[in-house]
Each structure stands twice: as structure tokens, then as C-alpha cells.
Design a protein around this motif. Structure first.
Motif, PDB file in Angstrom:
ATOM      1  N   SER A 611       0.848  -1.189   0.000  1.00 51.83           N
ATOM      2  CA  SER A 611       0.000   0.000   0.000  1.00 51.83           C
ATOM      3  C   SER A 611       0.884   1.239   0.000  1.00 51.83           C
ATOM      4  O   SER A 611       1.976   1.244   0.578  1.00 51.83           O
ATOM      5  CB  SER A 611      -0.912   0.017   1.230  1.00 51.83           C
ATOM      6  OG  SER A 611      -1.683   1.195   1.260  1.00 51.83           O
ATOM      7  N   ALA A 612       0.417   2.300  -0.643  1.00 53.91           N
ATOM      8  CA  ALA A 612       1.140   3.565  -0.647  1.00 53.91           C
ATOM      9  C   ALA A 612       0.752   4.443   0.537  1.00 53.91           C
ATOM     10  O   ALA A 612       1.443   5.423   0.844  1.00 53.91           O
ATOM     11  CB  ALA A 612       0.879   4.314  -1.944  1.00 53.91           C
ATOM     12  N   LYS A 613      -0.358   4.095   1.203  1.00 52.14           N
ATOM     13  CA  LYS A 613      -0.789   4.800   2.408  1.00 52.14           C
ATOM     14  C   LYS A 613      -1.099   3.778   3.485  1.00 52.14           C
ATOM     15  O   LYS A 613      -1.678   2.721   3.210  1.00 52.14           O
ATOM     16  CB  LYS A 613      -2.024   5.674   2.124  1.00 52.14           C
ATOM     17  CG  LYS A 613      -1.740   6.900   1.273  1.00 52.14           C
ATOM     18  CD  LYS A 613      -2.970   7.798   1.180  1.00 52.14           C
ATOM     19  CE  LYS A 613      -2.649   9.058   0.371  1.00 52.14           C
ATOM     20  NZ  LYS A 613      -3.834   9.970   0.288  1.00 52.14           N
ATOM     21  N   PHE A 715       6.026   5.196   0.973  1.00 52.39           N
ATOM     22  CA  PHE A 715       4.650   5.125   1.468  1.00 52.39           C
ATOM     23  C   PHE A 715       4.458   6.261   2.470  1.00 52.39           C
ATOM     24  O   PHE A 715       5.423   6.844   2.986  1.00 52.39           O
ATOM     25  CB  PHE A 715       4.346   3.770   2.121  1.00 52.39           C
ATOM     26  CG  PHE A 715       5.045   3.526   3.434  1.00 52.39           C
ATOM     27  CD1 PHE A 715       4.473   3.900   4.646  1.00 52.39           C
ATOM     28  CD2 PHE A 715       6.292   2.903   3.463  1.00 52.39           C
ATOM     29  CE1 PHE A 715       5.119   3.671   5.848  1.00 52.39           C
ATOM     30  CE2 PHE A 715       6.946   2.660   4.657  1.00 52.39           C
ATOM     31  CZ  PHE A 715       6.355   3.048   5.867  1.00 52.39           C
TER      32      PHE A 715
END
Length: 720
Positions: A611-613, A715
């Protein structure tokens, strides 16, 4: 004994008997026949017979018959029959010697360290020992310090894993220590590895935030693994010597970290409070040390001379003495000494256990995994039919065990010459020079040998007389006579291979151009020469990686991979003036943390984040494909680094957070997955809270701490 019985025993003891339990003397004082193993300080002081009679523990002596004899005589004189504790430095093996700890770190294999320390414990216990002064959990960034050889390097995570593994290996995992194990003592509390100028016994000055963030983790790991003893450091912490530092020992160690075991001073450290300038005399030194939390006074007379009178004159609360004595009695009870003062020790057991062939086999395996291939211009491995000139002061040298191998058998150690000539039928030998001094006749013999073979193997390095406690160096280069050998070898035009035997990172800038290959062998232990030949011949593919950076120059020290970001970082390839840089050398070390070559090559591809967040809950995963793109099977240590881009305080350019070792056949690809947990992003803030920062993080996955910007993953941590 039950706790109630220990309390009753304590109540029955006289003040003299109590003070005796809090003193430790070297084995030389207990037997006229004792030849005294090396100690680490002065012993020229008058120890009276009554002090020996009442003493509670013995330092630096081993051997089943010897220790049983000392114990037997002691118990005859002891009114209450309280047995002695026997303690010694069993750092990287008892008689079977493994590589020095800095070499052990290069294996990146905590499970292997636990296994070998189990062997060390079995041998030491069979010889009558109860306690080993290991692990040394000090974080070290200065290779000038002689004791760097006893560390596992410059990284908090690795040091923590190795410290815990050492404790488990030595002690086992139960609170009661089995007869084939020994108690562990973590040292040196705290931050001794930061001694200024790399000079032993010198001042340490650091902030509490830096202490907690970088230096405490390895000690804490040892405590969490159940370590039985903590040794104080010689240095100051916040301008107070550690041995008299109540904030360090009582508030932090006993209060916050909940350590309830024995605290022992280092050799003579209580007495040294006087020259430190914080105690006027022995009485004040004893008072300050005991009140700070030091239970055992190792090799000084401060407690023996002063505690009784301090109690009689109401200058010290007697409960401090009782608490310390009870901890010592509890330790002896956990070792089972009240039930069996000899803990199953016998000459027959010692002869069966010590130096067992299986132990030696493991020593060779560990040595093979510890060695780091620093350079290889397609000259290694060496074919068995190659004619080899083996040259150098380490070519026929048994000094392979390292400084702390005080019970090792140097005279029984196979030399590199013996191992090479067993593997290579066309091998000749010439010493070439002494370790540190030029010898014209030896040099002529070496030049003649160089002319007779296809390949030149130089065995170079520094002896154990230049490493270990009290052996700091202002310059960490090889001796000029050894550099001359390398230069002359290079001038022949033949392949030049250097096998390097040393106990610290060295400045190899002058040597490197003369060598086509460099194998860092460390002081590799009992079977080290065989391990070197196994790698040179290709029987074993090297897999070790550095856990401490090798500088380009002594003046570059300290140089370490997880340095803090600066306000003027040097742009890649820039030579402009007004940046944080040297004008005569690059900022980067010659060989960085995490670096090590193989006889094959590994490709990294398909790096990805789940995930990037991320809000910090659960797990964030990182994946990468590793491919063996060479022609032989090999092991790669895949390393995960994270950078907190914007922090509440300045953060390191990168920090090691995890690693995995993968074994790959030629052409094989494996996907390696790492899990990032929220605690990996936390650190001590300016108010000493342990927390994370919302914002961007960079993730690097590579085979060393050198990470290409184009392969960076990012991230964002978002607070829910």
C-alpha cells in the motif's frame, strides 16, 4: 533452596560474610599452583587471607580438577558452606574457538550464533565455569577502539539480535540454568562503544535520546532474553562514571527495565572512581558504587576494606548490602550450586566434551559463513591445479584465535600454510616479512617465490597483540612492510589474492589497488585456516556481509551507514565546496555496512509495497524478486532499510529494519517478503516519548546499505 531458605541464610550471615559475597578476586589468589590466566588490569594489591576465605566469586580461571579443588578448599573454610561462583571471559568459544564476535556478526545468522554459544557453554561448564562475560552489546562506530573485535558492529538491530542469541545459547531458556549451560553477563552498561577517540577507558558523552535510540536496544534485548548479570562500563554517562551512576543503574536498569539480577563492576572499576575524581578514597568509592546498584566489586579492595566500617558508622544503609547479597545468593541458587557445588563437573566429563570433533566441525562452518569477500576481479575461486605462492606473516601463523580466546589452544591450531598445501599440490611458502617489521632476507625469499608460481596468495593482517582491551590504535592501516609485499606482488603481473586476518575494520585504501581479490577472514578461530581454503578453492561460496563499515582513511572515522541527515548533504557526483564533504576523499566508506561479494551475482527486481498509504495498523508488506544470475549456487542476505523523511528530530539517512538470507541455484528466482510493523517506524522524540511521525517514508531493499535512488519505494503513514 526456597526463597525463604535464602532469606534465612542471609539473616544468619555476619557482616564480613556478606561483604565477602560482594567481592571477586582473580584465580591467582586461590591456589599456589594457579598460573593465572590473563587479567585485564593491575593486581598488585594486598589481598588478605580472610578476604579470600569469605569471597563469593573467582575470576578468570578454569579447568575441572582445578576448580573442584578450589571449591573444595573453600567449602572447608566457609562457616555456612556458601559455594564460590567461577566467572571468566568465554567470548567466542572456550577451547573450541569460533571467529571473533565482529566476524560472527558478518554471518547475519542469530540462530547460528545461538548454536555456537551453546557449544561454548557446554565446554565452559564442563571445565567448572558458571558465568561467561558475554555478550558485549556495545554499539561501536570507531574501529580504532581495540574492543571493536568483541562487538557485532554499528547497527542497533543486529546487535540486539546477536545479544539475545548469545544469552539464549549460553543460558538456555529456563530461569534455572542447566548443568551444561552457564549464566550470561551483558556488558558494558552503558554505551562503552562510544569511547572518545576510540581510546579504551575514555570518556563517553551522549544525549539521553541518543542513548535510548541507538545504544540501549541491544542491552534491552539481552535483558529480555533473561540475562543473569549486567557488567558496568568503565566510561562516564552524563559525566558520571557508570559504576557510580544511580540514574543509570537504579532508575533505568532496575526501575524502568526491571532487571533484578546481579550487577557486577568491570575489573577494578569501583576503585577507579578515585582517579575519575568522583570519590576521595576507597570508602567513598565503595559507598557510591553500592548505593548506585553495583552488587559485586570485581578486582578492587573498595568493598572489602570499607563496607563493614561504613555500616558500623551508619554511613550506608545496611539494606543496600543485604539486597546485593541476596541477589548473589539467588544467582548461585539458580545455578543449583547449593544442591551441587560442583554442578556435575568431573575430569571425565571435561575430557569428553571439550574440543569434541562436532564442535570443531561447527567452528569451521561458522568461520566459512563469517568471511567476507571484499574484492574479486575474476581470480577466485582458485583451481586445484593452480600453482600458488603463499606469502606473508600470516601464511604460517597459528595466531588465528583472537584476543579473548584465553582457553584456546593456539599451539594446536592449523596454519594457513598447512591447509593450503593440503589442498594445492603446487604450493610454496615464503614469509616475506614480520607482522610489523621489514626483513630484507625474508623479502628476497618472497620475491624468489613469486617468480615460481601462477598465483600469489598473500596472508596479511594484524596480530591479536593489536586488538582487544587496552589496544586502541591511532591509525588502522596495515604495516608498511606488508604493503610493500603487496606492491611487489602486483608488479609481477600475476593474480594477487589477499587473505586478511585482523580484528577490526582496517583502512585498506593503500592495499586495495595491489590486490585482485581480498577475503576478509577476521581472526577466524580453531578451524579458520581450513575455512579460508574452503572458500579460496570454491568448495564454499562466501556469503558473509560486513556489520561495520571499512573507512577510506583513519581521519574519516567515525563513518557509519545510519548517519543523520545534514542541512547540506552532498549531491551525487558533486565536488562543490559548500557541502558536507571532504576535499581529499569521498564521504562514503571504502567498504560499506552490509557489503559482501559472492562467486555468483544476484539480481533484484519487482520491488513492491502492499500500500502507498498506511495508518500503522496491521502489517505493511514489501516484496522483491531475487534471481541468481550467475553460474553457481549462492546465499544472499537481503536487507530492508527504511528512512523517515521528515521527523520531529533529525533522522538517519536509512536504518536497517529486517533481513533474510536466501539460497538460490543458478537461474533460480525467489520472492522475498518483508513485514513492516508500526514499531519499526517509532523512535525516541525530543521529549523521550517513543512514537512515529506521520508523513513519507522511503523503503530500500538491497544486498547492502548502498541503495540506488531509482529503486526506492515510498509510502505515507497517515494517522487515523
Amino acid at each position: 533452596m526456597t526463597e525463604e531458605q535464602l532469606q534465612a541464610l542471609l539473616h544468619e550471615m555476619t557482616t564480613a560474610e556478606k561483604v565477602g559475597q560482594l567481592t571477586q578476586f582473580a584465580g591467582a589468589f586461590y591456589s599456589e599452583q594457579e598460573d593465572s590466566t590473563p587479567v585485564t588490569g593491575r593486581i598488585e594489591f594486598p589481598v588478605e587471607e580472610d578476604m579470600i576465605k569469605e569471597s563469593g566469586s573467582v575470576l578468570g580461571v578454569a579447568g575441572a580438577m582445578k576448580l573442584m579443588g578450589i571449591q573444595r578448599e573453600h567449602l572447608k573454610k566457609s562457616r555456612l558452606g556458601i559455594p564460590l561462583l567461577f566467572m571468566a571471559d568465554v567470548i567466542n568459544g572456550f577451547e573450541t574457538i569460533f571467529p571473533i564476535p565482529l566476524g560472527l556478526g558478518a554471518t547475519w545468522d542469530p540462530a547460528l550464533i545461538e548454536e555456537l554459544q551453546t557449544i561454548s557453554a557446554k565446554e565452559a561448564a564442563s571445565a567448572g565455569l558458571h558465568i561467561s562475560f558475554a555478550p558485549m552489546a556495545d554499539l561501536v562506530r570507531d574501529p580504532r577502539w581495540g574492543r571493536v573485535m568483541e562487538s557485532t558492529g554499528e547497527d542497533p538491530l543486529l546487535n540486539s539480535l546477536f545479544a539475545a542469541a548469545t544469552v539464549r545459547g549460553l543460558q538456555g531458556k529456563d530461569s534455572l540454568i542447566a548443568n551444561d549451560r552457564v549464566g550470561a553477563c551483558v556488558k558494558h552498561f552503558a554505551a562503552y562503544g562510544l569511547a572518545e577517540g576510540g581510546r579504551d577507558y575514555n570518556t563517553v558523552d551522549l544525549s539521553e535520546r541518543e542513548l535510548r535510540d541507538k545504544h540501549l536496544p541491544a542491552y534491552k534485548a539481552a535483558l529480555e532474553a533473561g540475562v543473569k548479570l549486567v557488567m558496568t562500563a568503565f566510561n562516564t554517562v552524563d559525566s558520571i562514571p557508570a559504576t557510580a551512576n544511580s540514574t543509570l543503574l537504579r532508575d533505568l536498569l532496575r526501575g524502568e527495565l526491571k532487571f533484578d539480577g546481579v550487577v557486577i563492576s568491570d575489573f577494578g572499576a569501583v576503585q577507579e572512581l578515585i582517579p575519575h575524581g568522583v570519590a576521595e578514597n576507597e570508602a567513598e568509592a565503595a559507598k557510591k558504587a553500592l548505593e548506585a546498584g553495583v552488587d559485586i566489586d570485581m578486582m578492587s579492595l573498595s568493598y572489602a576494606h570499607s563496607l563493614a566500617s561504613l555500616i558500623d558508622e551508619h554511613m550506608i544503609d545496611s539494606t543496600f548490602v543485604d539486597e546485593a547479597v541476596l541477589r548473589v545468593l539467588q544467582l548461585k541458587n539458580e545455578l543449583g550450586l547449593f544442591e551441587d557445588p560442583y554442578r556435575g563437573v568431573s575430569l571425565e566429563k571435561e575430557q569428553t566434551v571439550v574440543g569434541h570433533p562436532s564442535h570443531l566441525a561447527l567452528a569451521q562452518t561458522v568461520a566459512e559463513k563469517s568471511m567476507v569477500l571484499l574484492k574479486n576481479e575474476n581470480v577466485l575461486p582458485l583451481d586445484k591445479q593452480t600453482s600458488v605462492a603463499l606469502i606473508g606473516p600470516y601464511a604460517d601463523n597459528q595466531d588465528l584465535l583472537g584476543e579473548w580466546s584465553i582457553f584456546g589452544k593456539t599451539d594446536q591450531t592449523t596454519t594457513l600454510r598447512q591447509a593450503v598445501q593440503k589442498q594445492y599440490t603446487h604450493a610454496i611458502y615464503a614469509k616475506g616479512s614480520q607482522l610489523y617489521e621489514r626483513d630484507e632476507e625474508l623479502l628476497k625469499e618472497a620475491i624468489a617465490a613469486m617468480e615460481q608460481t601462477d598465483c600469489l596468495l598473500l596472508a596479511l593482517g594484524e596480530g591479536k597483540d593489536r586488538s582487544g582491551e587496552g589496544r586502541s590504535r591511532s591509525s588502522i592501516t596495515l604495516a608498511p612492510c606488508q604493503i610493500e609485499l603487496a606492491r611487489l606482488a602486483k608488479e609481477t603481473g600475476k593474480p594477487v589474492i589477499v587473505a586478511l586476518f585482523n580484528a577490526r575494520p582496517l583502512d585498506l585504501t593503500e592495499l586495495e589497488p595491489y590486490a585482485d581479490a581480498i577475503l576478509e577472514c577476521w581472526h577466524p578461530g580453531s578451524e579458520g585456516a581450513k575455512a579460508v581454503v574452503a572458500i579460496l578453492s570454491g568448495k564454499v561460496n562466501p556469503s558473509g556481509k560486513l556489520t561495520m563499515s571499512f573507512p577510506r582513511a583513519t581521519g574519516q572515522i567515525p563513518v557509519y551507514y545510519n548517519a543523520y541527515q545534514t542541512g547540506r548533504p552532498l549531491p551525487p557526483g558533486s565536488n562543490e565546496r559548500f557541502f558536507s564533504r571532504y576535499i581529499d576523499i569521498p564521504n562514503e566508506p571504502l567498504y560499506p555496512f552490509g557489503f559482501g561479494l559472492s562467486y555468483t551475482s544476484f539480481g533484484y527486481s519487482n520491488r513492491s509495497l502492499s500500500s502507498a498509504k498506511w495508518d500503522g495498523s496491521g502489517i505493511l508488506t514489501v516484496s522483491v524478486d531475487i534471481t541468481n544470475i550467475g553460474e553457481v549456487k549462492g546465499d544472499e542476505i537481503v536487507q530492508l532499510y527504511i528512512q523517515d523523511v521528515v521527523g520531529e528530530v533529525v533522522r538517519p539517512v536509512k536504518e536497517l529494519k529486517s533481513f533474510q538470507k536466501v539460497s538460490l541455484s543458478p537461474g533460480e528466482t525467489k520472492t522475498v517478503t518483508f513485514e513492516i510493523s508500526h514499531d519499526m517506524l517509532q523512535y525516541y522524540h525530543s521529549d523521550l516519548t517513543f512514537a512515529s511521525d506521520p508523513g513519507q517514508f522511503r523503503v530500500y531493499v538491497n544486498g547492502s546499505s548502498v541503495c540506488e535512488e531509482e529503486n526506492t519505494l515510498t509510502f505515507s503513514l497517515v494517522k487515523s
